[in-house]
Design a protein around this motif. Sequence first.
Motif, mmCIF file in Angstrom:
data_model
loop_
_atom_site.group_PDB
_atom_site.id
_atom_site.type_symbol
_atom_site.label_atom_id
_atom_site.label_comp_id
_atom_site.label_asym_id
_atom_site.label_seq_id
_atom_site.Cartn_x
_atom_site.Cartn_y
_atom_site.Cartn_z
ATOM 1 N N GLU A 265 -27.372 23.192 -1.174
ATOM 2 C CA GLU A 265 -28.457 24.036 -0.692
ATOM 3 C C GLU A 265 -29.607 24.020 -1.684
ATOM 4 O OE1 GLU A 265 -26.889 27.883 -0.036
ATOM 5 O OE2 GLU A 265 -25.640 27.304 1.682
ATOM 6 N N GLY A 266 -30.807 24.171 -1.175
ATOM 7 C CA GLY A 266 -31.968 24.222 -2.048
ATOM 8 C C GLY A 266 -32.421 22.845 -2.486
ATOM 9 N N LYS A 267 -33.319 22.853 -3.451
ATOM 10 C CA LYS A 267 -33.936 21.623 -3.928
ATOM 11 C C LYS A 267 -33.106 21.000 -5.037
ATOM 12 C CE LYS A 267 -38.285 19.893 -5.892
ATOM 13 N NZ LYS A 267 -39.626 20.281 -6.377
ATOM 14 N N ALA A 268 -32.981 19.690 -5.021
ATOM 15 C CA ALA A 268 -32.255 18.963 -6.062
ATOM 16 C C ALA A 268 -33.156 17.883 -6.647
ATOM 17 C CB ALA A 268 -30.985 18.339 -5.498
ATOM 18 N N ILE A 269 -32.984 17.621 -7.925
ATOM 19 C CA ILE A 269 -33.755 16.584 -8.608
ATOM 20 C C ILE A 269 -32.927 15.308 -8.652
ATOM 21 C CG2 ILE A 269 -34.796 15.882 -10.792
ATOM 22 C CD1 ILE A 269 -35.359 18.798 -11.369
ATOM 23 N N CYS A 270 -33.500 14.223 -8.153
ATOM 24 C CA CYS A 270 -32.837 12.917 -8.206
ATOM 25 C C CYS A 270 -33.853 11.920 -8.757
ATOM 26 C CB CYS A 270 -32.359 12.502 -6.817
ATOM 27 S SG CYS A 270 -31.134 11.164 -6.846
ATOM 28 N N THR A 271 -33.572 11.394 -9.927
ATOM 29 C CA THR A 271 -34.533 10.579 -10.657
ATOM 30 C C THR A 271 -34.541 9.142 -10.144
ATOM 31 O OG1 THR A 271 -34.136 11.928 -12.621
ATOM 32 C CG2 THR A 271 -35.230 9.817 -12.946
ATOM 33 N N LEU A 272 -35.739 8.625 -9.887
ATOM 34 C CA LEU A 272 -35.894 7.211 -9.559
ATOM 35 C C LEU A 272 -36.001 6.424 -10.847
ATOM 36 C CD1 LEU A 272 -38.461 7.264 -6.604
ATOM 37 C CD2 LEU A 272 -35.994 6.939 -6.483
ATOM 38 N N GLY A 273 -35.219 5.366 -10.971
ATOM 39 C CA GLY A 273 -35.251 4.598 -12.204
ATOM 40 C C GLY A 273 -34.775 3.175 -12.006
ATOM 41 N N LEU A 274 -34.844 2.433 -13.101
ATOM 42 C CA LEU A 274 -34.395 1.045 -13.115
ATOM 43 C C LEU A 274 -33.007 0.977 -13.734
ATOM 44 C CD1 LEU A 274 -37.718 -0.545 -14.451
ATOM 45 C CD2 LEU A 274 -37.031 -0.204 -12.072
ATOM 46 N N GLY A 275 -32.260 -0.071 -13.393
ATOM 47 C CA GLY A 275 -30.943 -0.271 -13.988
ATOM 48 C C GLY A 275 -29.795 -0.067 -13.032
ATOM 49 N N VAL A 276 -30.077 -0.010 -11.721
ATOM 50 C CA VAL A 276 -29.012 0.213 -10.753
ATOM 51 C C VAL A 276 -28.026 -0.954 -10.788
ATOM 52 C CG1 VAL A 276 -30.293 -0.878 -8.862
ATOM 53 C CG2 VAL A 276 -28.563 0.860 -8.360
ATOM 54 N N PRO A 277 -26.696 -0.687 -10.772
ATOM 55 C CA PRO A 277 -25.721 -1.785 -10.886
ATOM 56 C C PRO A 277 -25.564 -2.592 -9.610
ATOM 57 C CG PRO A 277 -24.588 0.306 -10.624
ATOM 58 C CD PRO A 277 -26.047 0.635 -10.766
ATOM 59 N N VAL A 334 -18.466 -4.277 -6.089
ATOM 60 C CA VAL A 334 -18.719 -4.168 -7.520
ATOM 61 C C VAL A 334 -18.177 -2.869 -8.119
ATOM 62 C CG1 VAL A 334 -20.970 -3.031 -7.334
ATOM 63 C CG2 VAL A 334 -20.507 -4.538 -9.264
ATOM 64 N N PHE A 335 -17.909 -1.840 -7.280
ATOM 65 C CA PHE A 335 -17.510 -0.535 -7.783
ATOM 66 C C PHE A 335 -15.993 -0.454 -7.964
ATOM 67 C CE2 PHE A 335 -21.597 0.133 -5.787
ATOM 68 C CZ PHE A 335 -22.254 0.927 -6.709
ATOM 69 N N ALA A 336 -15.589 0.180 -9.093
ATOM 70 C CA ALA A 336 -14.173 0.367 -9.413
ATOM 71 C C ALA A 336 -13.871 1.858 -9.472
ATOM 72 C CB ALA A 336 -13.836 -0.288 -10.745
ATOM 73 N N LEU A 337 -12.788 2.277 -8.785
ATOM 74 C CA LEU A 337 -12.468 3.701 -8.653
ATOM 75 C C LEU A 337 -11.317 4.091 -9.572
ATOM 76 C CD1 LEU A 337 -12.763 6.431 -7.134
ATOM 77 C CD2 LEU A 337 -11.081 5.550 -5.483
#
Length: 715
Positions: A265-277, A334-337
Motif C-alpha cells: 500500500e502507498g508509494k514505494a521507491i524503486c531505483t532505476l539503475g545499471l547492472g541488471v543481471p 540465470v537465476f538460482a534459488l
Amino acid sequence: MRLSSLFTIAGTFLAASGLSVLTAYFTAQMIETASQSSVLNELDREGLPWAEVDTNGLQVFLIGTAPDEAARFKALSTAGRVVDASRVIDQMLVEEPEDVAPPRFSVEILRNDAGVSVIGLVPQSTDREALIESFRQIAGGQEVSDLLEAADFPAPDGWEQALRFATSALRDLPRSKVSVDAERVEIKAMTESAEARSRLETNLTRRKPEGLRLALDLSAPRPVITPFTLRFLIDDEGARFDACSADTEEARSRILRAASGAGLEGKAICTLGLGVPSRRWADAVELGIAKLKEVGGGSITFSNADVTLVALEGTPQGTFDRIVGELETTLPEVFALHAVLPKAPEQDAEGPPDFTATLSPEGKVQLRGRLTTEIARQTADSYARARFGSEAVYTAARLADNLPSDWPVRTLAGLEALSMLANGSVTVTPDDVIVTGQTGNQEASAQIAKLLAGKLGENATFDIDVTYVERLDPTLGIPSPEQCVGMIKEVVGTRKINFEPGSATLDISARDILDELADLLKTCGDIPLEIGGHTDSQGRESMNQQLSRDRAQSVLDALRGRRVPVRMYEVKGYGEEQPIADNGTEEGREANRRIEFKLLIDELEEAVAEAEDAAEEATEAAETGETAEPADTADTAATDAPAASTTEDTDGEQTADTTDAEPDGQDDTTDAATDTPPMQDPEATEAAAGIGADKAVPQGAVRDADFKPENGEDG
C-alpha cells in the motif's frame, strides 16, 4: 482616275480603322462591366459589402476599407475566383484597431558546455544589455548568442521577477533549458546525481517568487547498482520493500504492480539503475513476489542472480516444498534459488547469543554483546571509532565461545549498516541481522539491504526497519534551531514590528516582516522558541508587563494564522524588566520597545534527556524481565539564549524592535498574566530520543567515555 482610286482605298482603310476602334471600345466596355458586375456579385454573396470594384480594361481594382487583415485577404481570394488573379489589383485599406493586443513575451535560454543561447521576445523596457551581461558572467568566457527581439509594449506583471529568477537559476544549471514567461518558468536540466537533483529541486522551489508557477524536469544519470538488489517482505506489518531496483521504466511498473497485488500500500521507491543481471529481471521478480504471497509471507531477496526465499516460521512443510518446486522450475535460467523454512530456535540457559550496537542522536555509539576473540573485539572497536569518531565509541562487549564462524563478518557488516543511519541500533544473532533507526536518506533501506546482501551472502536473513525523517535529510537544507535564530535576525534586519499606540494590535506595516518570518519559520519546523515582549518604563509596571505579553501573543497568533507550526512556541512578557538602553531619552525608550525571539535551549536539551532516561529504564526493565514505569515529564523552564532581532544592544543581544507609542506614558492594559509553559508532546520526546525504548542506549553510555553498566553485565 488615279486620284479617285487612291482616295477610295484610303477611305476604305479609314472606315475599317474607325470601325475597329469602335468595336474595341464597346468590347472593352462590355468586358469591364461584366468583370465588375461579376466580382461585385460574388463579394456580396461572401458578405463583403464594404469592398468596391473598379475596372480599367482587363485590370480589376479592389477598393475599400477592410475591418481586418482576414477580411482583406478574403476579398482578394473571392475576386480571384471570378477573374484571373493576376488581373486583381489590391488597393484596399485595413482599419486600425482601437487597442492593439500586446504580444506574448517569452524567452528560451539554452546552456551547455559551448555557452549560452537566448532567443525570444522581450518588452522594450527590459534592460537587454544587463541581461546579456549576466549571461556572459554565467557562461564564464564561453559564447553567448543573443537572438532576442524587442517590442514596444508594457511589460506584463511578473515579467521582471520571472526573468530574474530564471537567470539566477541558470547559474546552478550547467546543462539546461529554461523557458520564461510572465506567469511561469519551466526548467529542464541534467544534474550530476540523484542527491544533486534533490538539492536543486528543494533550492529552486524555495527561491521561487510568490505567484510564479515553476515546472521542474530535472534528470540524473542512472547509477550503477552493485549488487543489483531487490528485497520484498510480507509480515505482520504488511507488505513492503526493503530495497527495489529495476533496469527500465516498464520493469519498474511491472514490479510495483506485482507488489501492489501482494498487498503493498502507498508509494514505494524503486531505483532505476545499471547492472541488471538479466533482461528478464522483471519476470523473475514478478514471479518471486507472487510465490511469496502464495506461501503466506516471509521475505524474498534478489541479489544479482541469487534468489533467497525465507518463509515464515510455522509454514506447512508441504506448502513450502510445493512453492519452492514451482519457483525453481519457472525462474529464468540465470537465476538460482535458495529457500529457507525457519525452525523454532533452541533455547539455552543464557539465551541466544547476540551483538548490539546503538547510535544515539548525539552521535554516541555503544557496543555490547558477545564477540569471538580479543582480536575481533579490537577490530570492532577500531572499525566503530573509524566510522563514528574516537571519542564517540564505548565498547562493553565480552568474549564468548561457540559463536558462528562468520560472526566477525556479521558484526562488522552490522556496524557499517549502522553508519548509514542518523540514530538507531543493529542487533546481530546467529540467524538474523536486525537494523532499526532513523535516517535522512530516502534510499537508506535499499542501500542497507544491498550492503547486507553483498556482505553476508545469498542465504543470509536480515530485517530492516528504518524510518525516513525529513528534518534529518541534508539535501533539503533544513536549518538547525540555532541557524534559524540567526536567520530570523537576517530577515528582520533593521525593520520594526510595530503596534498601534497603547495596544497589542499589530500595525499594518508589520505585515511584510511577519510574512517573511512565517516563510522562514515554516522551513525551520518544530523548534522550541520563545517570543518575548519588552516595553519602556513609562506607565505602571504591571500594565507594561501585561502589554508586553499581549504583544508577544499577537505576534504568535499572526504566525499561527500564516500556518507556522507554533506547537513548541512560548510567549512571555518582560515588561520593563530588561532594558537595553536608557529610558531617560526618547531614543532609549524606542530601543527598549521590542520583540525578541529566543531559542529555548534548556527545554530542548531536557526533552532529549528525559526521553533518553525513559528509554534507559525501559531497556533495563527489558533486560531484567520487568515492566518499566513511564517516566514523568517535568515542566521545563527556558533560560536566556541568544536572541534574533534587529538592533544590537551593548551586551551583544539581538532584538527585534517594536513601537509602543503610549500617549503621555499611559497604559490601558490590566494586570500581568501568568505564563504557562506548553505541555511536552510525547511524539516530540520520542523523536528527540531518536530510537525506541527497547533499543535505547543508557544515558551514561552515550555521554561518558568511562561508563560501565551498573550490573557489570554486557547485556
